[in-house]
Design an enzyme around this catalytic site. Structure first.
Site, PDB file in Angstrom:
ATOM      1  N   ASP A 298     -36.980 -35.407  -0.967  1.00  0.00           N
ATOM      2  CA  ASP A 298     -38.073 -35.515  -1.930  1.00  0.00           C
ATOM      3  C   ASP A 298     -38.585 -36.950  -1.922  1.00  0.00           C
ATOM      4  O   ASP A 298     -37.979 -37.843  -1.340  1.00  0.00           O
ATOM      5  CB  ASP A 298     -37.662 -35.037  -3.323  1.00  0.00           C
ATOM      6  N   SER A 299     -39.722 -37.178  -2.556  1.00  0.00           N
ATOM      7  CA  SER A 299     -40.464 -38.421  -2.353  1.00  0.00           C
ATOM      8  C   SER A 299     -39.887 -39.628  -3.069  1.00  0.00           C
ATOM      9  O   SER A 299     -40.259 -40.759  -2.782  1.00  0.00           O
ATOM     10  CB  SER A 299     -41.906 -38.234  -2.823  1.00  0.00           C
ATOM     11  N   GLY A 300     -39.003 -39.389  -4.041  1.00  0.00           N
ATOM     12  CA  GLY A 300     -38.508 -40.477  -4.877  1.00  0.00           C
ATOM     13  C   GLY A 300     -39.221 -40.562  -6.203  1.00  0.00           C
ATOM     14  O   GLY A 300     -38.750 -41.222  -7.125  1.00  0.00           O
ATOM     15  N   GLY A 301     -40.353 -39.872  -6.339  1.00  0.00           N
ATOM     16  CA  GLY A 301     -41.107 -39.935  -7.579  1.00  0.00           C
ATOM     17  C   GLY A 301     -40.336 -39.409  -8.772  1.00  0.00           C
ATOM     18  O   GLY A 301     -40.431 -39.962  -9.878  1.00  0.00           O
ATOM     19  N   PHE A 302     -39.551 -38.364  -8.572  1.00  0.00           N
ATOM     20  CA  PHE A 302     -38.774 -37.789  -9.675  1.00  0.00           C
ATOM     21  C   PHE A 302     -37.835 -38.843 -10.260  1.00  0.00           C
ATOM     22  O   PHE A 302     -37.806 -39.082 -11.470  1.00  0.00           O
ATOM     23  CB  PHE A 302     -37.981 -36.585  -9.165  1.00  0.00           C
TER      24      PHE A 302
ATOM     25  N   ASP B 146     -45.767 -38.380  -5.925  1.00  0.00           N
ATOM     26  CA  ASP B 146     -46.534 -37.882  -7.054  1.00  0.00           C
ATOM     27  C   ASP B 146     -46.039 -38.513  -8.329  1.00  0.00           C
ATOM     28  O   ASP B 146     -44.934 -39.055  -8.377  1.00  0.00           O
ATOM     29  CB  ASP B 146     -46.412 -36.354  -7.148  1.00  0.00           C
TER      30      ASP B 146
ATOM     31  N   GLN C 153     -48.792 -30.751  -9.669  1.00  0.00           N
ATOM     32  CA  GLN C 153     -48.407 -31.066 -11.038  1.00  0.00           C
ATOM     33  C   GLN C 153     -49.382 -30.375 -11.994  1.00  0.00           C
ATOM     34  O   GLN C 153     -50.053 -29.430 -11.618  1.00  0.00           O
ATOM     35  CB  GLN C 153     -48.385 -32.581 -11.229  1.00  0.00           C
TER      36      GLN C 153
ATOM     37  N   ASP D 210     -34.707 -25.908  -4.687  1.00  0.00           N
ATOM     38  CA  ASP D 210     -33.516 -26.760  -4.656  1.00  0.00           C
ATOM     39  C   ASP D 210     -33.088 -27.057  -6.079  1.00  0.00           C
ATOM     40  O   ASP D 210     -33.905 -27.021  -7.004  1.00  0.00           O
ATOM     41  CB  ASP D 210     -33.819 -28.073  -3.931  1.00  0.00           C
TER      42      ASP D 210
ATOM     43  N   CYS E 109     -15.315 -12.048  -4.257  1.00  0.00           N
ATOM     44  CA  CYS E 109     -16.103 -13.178  -3.757  1.00  0.00           C
ATOM     45  C   CYS E 109     -15.545 -13.614  -2.403  1.00  0.00           C
ATOM     46  O   CYS E 109     -14.337 -13.754  -2.221  1.00  0.00           O
ATOM     47  CB  CYS E 109     -16.066 -14.332  -4.743  1.00  0.00           C
TER      48      CYS E 109
ATOM     49  N   CYS F 289     -16.132 -16.506  -0.890  1.00  0.00           N
ATOM     50  CA  CYS F 289     -16.075 -17.958  -0.661  1.00  0.00           C
ATOM     51  C   CYS F 289     -14.646 -18.399  -0.366  1.00  0.00           C
ATOM     52  O   CYS F 289     -13.674 -17.723  -0.713  1.00  0.00           O
ATOM     53  CB  CYS F 289     -16.642 -18.715  -1.862  1.00  0.00           C
TER      54      CYS F 289
ATOM     55  N   CYS G 153     -12.261 -18.659  -3.481  1.00  0.00           N
ATOM     56  CA  CYS G 153     -11.748 -17.402  -4.023  1.00  0.00           C
ATOM     57  C   CYS G 153     -10.779 -16.717  -3.065  1.00  0.00           C
ATOM     58  O   CYS G 153      -9.902 -15.964  -3.501  1.00  0.00           O
ATOM     59  CB  CYS G 153     -12.909 -16.462  -4.354  1.00  0.00           C
TER      60      CYS G 153
ATOM     61  N   HIS H 206     -17.387 -22.805  -4.527  1.00  0.00           N
ATOM     62  CA  HIS H 206     -17.655 -21.496  -5.120  1.00  0.00           C
ATOM     63  C   HIS H 206     -19.076 -21.413  -5.676  1.00  0.00           C
ATOM     64  O   HIS H 206     -19.799 -20.435  -5.413  1.00  0.00           O
ATOM     65  CB  HIS H 206     -16.658 -21.191  -6.236  1.00  0.00           C
TER      66      HIS H 206
END
Length: 397
Positions: free
Chosen positions: A90-94, A169, A219, A293, A331, A333, A336, A362
């Site tokens: 991701d761009s880093g804006g978050f 953004d 946005q 994500d 499960c 995984c 489990c 898990h």
């Protein structure tokens, strides 16, 4: 790059294939988050074994430590972290803006207070200042001053070398006024245009590197006209795909994402940023999103909150102390198959690192497998049954 395959007859849901230089991603797909080039406490090889098709890392954190130039020298993000498959950044804006407002991951998403254009968490110092050219911010690590612009974000992400990168953004909170949301949208559109130009320049300059797909970010907060306008304005810029960002209240997730996907072209992939709770995945798929994500599966696993078909639960509670069965019967995984609730209870209660590792395996498997099941059901026409069966059990508590 993206090929839609099956459209659901009664919703916007679809399946497809996203092709990258490091492999294909069958969609819908959940992309686990490895913020600092690692899914905390879990080997990359284990992430592949549990079914992850791609991993997402964060440009802000990797810029600060160890540095994008070092990762470029190592051969790019995948080579650096020993992950052979597709990667996203991701761009880093978050992080620049959420940490700047002091809310970290929550971004006042449930805020019901008075609208304000100077949103800051109680008791926090503002770490980021936004202007039309970019963002000046203080590192959350050492307080040092840095500046991100669209061009800087593009250069960092090109050095990181992910297959899918995002335009820089401005992220707002739901507490910002309508007027500020409009101003922010204008700024984000201008930044998107600058990102496209810089991306093209760097792609030519680094022609020996694999092509990186650039996604624009839509946005517009909770306003339908702003969301639709943002999506329409981004389409002519020639992005390879689109991200849907911003703080979205859970009850409005489907409605807002549907506004956006209605305006986006069918032949481009759509990524919903920061969504990964089981119930939200069905909403995201039905609104036409292809990938998503979220850091939640790994983060909550470190606190002993684990997913099960009947809902999540806390493994630290006393009822698990002498339970020698798996986290969930049936499960597949690794956790489990080999470890009991009693053992994990012991690990969490004593603070052993292995608890976080086994719990994360898990949880990530649970979410990845759930989306795999959703994808298969869209292809064979059983989606409605799969949704009813899963949610009926998951909400049974």
């Amino acid at each position: 790059m993206f090929e839609p395959l099956h459209d659901a007859p009664d919703s916007r849901a679809r399946t497809g294939v996203l092709t990258t230089p490091h492999g294909q991603i069958a969609t819908p797909a959940f992309i686990p988050v490895g913020t600092r080039a690692t899914v905390k406490a879990v080997l990359p090889e284990t992430m592949a074994e549990l079914g992850a098709q791609a991993l997402l890392a964060n440009a802000y954190h990797l810029y600060l430590q160890p540095g994008a130039d070092l990762i470029d020298e190592a051969g790019g993000l995948g080579a650096f972290m020993n992950w052979p498959g597709p990667t996203f950044t991701d761009s880093g804006g978050f992080q620049v803006l959420s940490l700047g407002a002091g809310f970290k991951k929550t971004l006042a998403m449930d805020a019901k207070g008075v609208a304000s254009d100077d949103v800051i968490a109680p008791g926090k110092e503002r770490l980021a200042q936004v202007d039309d050219d970019g963002v000046t911010f203080k590192s959350h690590l050492d307080g040092s001053k840095h500046r991100f612009t669209p061009e800087v974000s593009m250069r960092i992400q090109h050095l990181l070398g992910a297959d899918v990168i995002f335009a820089f953004d401005e992220l707002t909170t739901l507490m910002n006024t309508r007027g500020y949301q409009e101003e922010s949208l204008r700024r984000t559109q201008a930044w998107a245009e600058r990102c496209v130009a810089e991306h093209r320049r760097l792609t030519t300059e680094r022609a020996d590197k694999p092509y990186q797909a650039l996604f624009g970010v839509v946005q517009g907060a909770q306003y339908e006209d702003l969301r639709r306008r943002a999506a329409r304005d981004l389409v002519p810029l020639g992005f390879d795909g689109f991200g849907i960002g911003g703080a979205i209240e859970k009850e409005n997730l489907g409605r807002i994402t549907a506004w956006v996907t209605d305006e986006l072209p069918d032949d481009k992939p759509r990524h919903l940023l920061g969504i990964g709770e089981p119930e939200d995945l069905f909403t995201a798929v039905e609104s036409g999103c292809d990938t998503f994500d979220c850091v939640a599966p790994s983060r909550v696993a470190r606190t002993s909150r684990l997913y099960a078909s009947t809902g999540y639960f806390n493994l630290k509670v006393a009822a698990n102390k002498r339970d020698f069965g798996p986290i969930e019967e049936g499960c597949a995984c690794y956790t489990c198959q080999h470890y009991s609730r009693a053992y994990l209870h012991h690990l969490y209660k004593t603070g052993e690192y292995l608890g976080a590792t086994l719990g994360t395996i898990h949880n990530e498997h649970f979410i990845v497998s759930l989306v795999d099941r959703i994808r298969a059901s869209l292809a064979d026409g059983t989606y409605a049954d799969v949704k009813a069966d899963f949610l009926g059990q998951y909400r049974s508590k």
